[in-house]
Design a protein around this motif. Structure first.
Motif, PDB file in Angstrom:
ATOM      1  N   ASP A  27       0.840  -1.206   0.000  1.00 17.40           N
ATOM      2  CA  ASP A  27       0.000   0.000   0.000  1.00 17.40           C
ATOM      3  C   ASP A  27       0.871   1.251   0.000  1.00 17.40           C
ATOM      4  O   ASP A  27       2.095   1.189   0.140  1.00 17.40           O
ATOM      5  N   GLU A  28       0.236   2.402  -0.165  1.00 19.18           N
ATOM      6  CA  GLU A  28       0.956   3.663  -0.289  1.00 19.18           C
ATOM      7  C   GLU A  28       1.701   4.023   0.988  1.00 19.18           C
ATOM      8  O   GLU A  28       2.782   4.625   0.941  1.00 19.18           O
ATOM      9  N   ASP A  29       1.179   3.671   2.099  1.00 13.05           N
ATOM     10  CA  ASP A  29       1.835   3.998   3.379  1.00 13.05           C
ATOM     11  C   ASP A  29       2.955   3.014   3.734  1.00 13.05           C
ATOM     12  O   ASP A  29       3.638   3.216   4.746  1.00 13.05           O
TER      13      ASP A  29
END
Length: 220
Positions: A121-123
Motif C-alpha cells: 500500500d501507499e503507506d
C-alpha cells in the motif's frame, strides 16, 4: 652288458588331484582361523588402507533462489527378494534386508515470485504476497545411518560375485529405499509445514522493516 629300462613317470590319478585340492583348501581355512585367533599373526599379515583418490573437480555452479523451510527424517526397512524359476533359493536367488535412512527437504521457490505477486500500500504498512506452493526435494540417503541387515544368496549368485566388478551391490535396495522415502514424504505434512514456516519468516522479516500487516497466500 644290459641296462634296465627306465620307468616312465605315471599319470597322477584324478582322485589324487581332488584329494590334494581338498587338503589345500583345508590348509588355507586352518591358516585363516589361526590368524583370527592369534592377534600377533593377524597384525603381521594385516592390510593397510590408503586413499589414492584424486582431487574433486567443480563441474558447475547453479544459483538457488528457493527457501528451504522444512526437512523430514525418514527410515524404511526394505526386504527385496529375487527368485529364479524352477531353481531352489539355495542354488539361485537373493534376498536382502536393508535399512534406509534419509532426509527430504520441502522448499518454496522464491525465484518464481514476480512483480504482480507483491502488493504494497501507499503507506508501506501493509503488504500482500502470493507465493508458489511448497515443493519436495529429492530424497538423500544417509550412508552413516543406512546399512544392510542381512544378505542371502544362492550358490550361483555367490560364484557370480567372484567375477563381478561390483560384488554384493546394494544399488537395487538403495533405489527402492529412495522410492519408499519419496512416497512417505508426499503423504506427510512437509509441504504444509514449509508453507507455514515461510509465512512466519516473511512476517517477521517485513515486520522488522515496518510493515504492520503482512498477508501471504499460496497458489499456482
Amino acid at each position: 652288458m644290459t641296462t634296465s629300462p627306465k620307468r616312465l613317470p605315471g599319470r597322477v590319478p584324478g582322485w589324487a588331484k581332488a584329494l590334494s585340492a581338498v587338503v589345500l583348501v583345508l590348509v588355507v581355512l586352518f591358516a585363516g582361523i589361526r590368524l583370527s585367533v592369534l592377534p600377533g599373526l593377524k597384525d603381521l599379515f594385516g592390510t593397510e588402507t590408503q586413499d589414492r583418490s584424486g582431487p574433486a573437480l567443480l563441474k558447475s555452479i547453479q544459483d538457488i533462489s528457493r527457501y528451504d523451510a522444512a526437512s523430514g527424517n525418514f527410515q524404511v526397512v526394505v526386504d527385496l527378494e529375487k527368485d529364479a524359476r524352477y531353481l531352489p533359493d539355495a542354488v539361485r536367488g537373493t534376498r536382502t534386508l536393508y535399512v534406509g535412512a534419509g532426509t527430504v527437504d520441502a522448499y518454496v521457490d522464491l525465484g518464481k515470485v514476480g512483480e504482480d505477486d507483491v502488493t504494497v500500500d501507499e503507506d508501506r504498512t501493509s503488504a500482500t504476497l502470493r507465493l508458489p506452493h511448497a515443493a519436495l526435494g529429492e530424497p538423500a540417503l544417509d550412508p552413516d545411518r543406512s546399512y544392510a541387515v542381512s544378505k542371502q544368496r544362492g550358490l550361483l549368485d555367490r560364484l557370480g560375485d567372484l567375477f563381478s566388478d561390483n560384488p554384493n551391490g546394494e544399488q537395487a535396495v538403495q533405489q527402492l529405499a529412495v522410492r519408499h522415502i519419496r512416497d512417505a514424504a508426499k503423504e506427510s505434512e512437509l509441504t504444509a509445514r514449509a508453507e507455514g514456516n515461510t509465512t512466519d519468516m516473511l512476517e517477521g522479516l517485513l515486520g522488522s522493516l515496518g510493515f504492520k500487516e503482512v498477508r501471504v497466500t499460496y497458489g499456482p
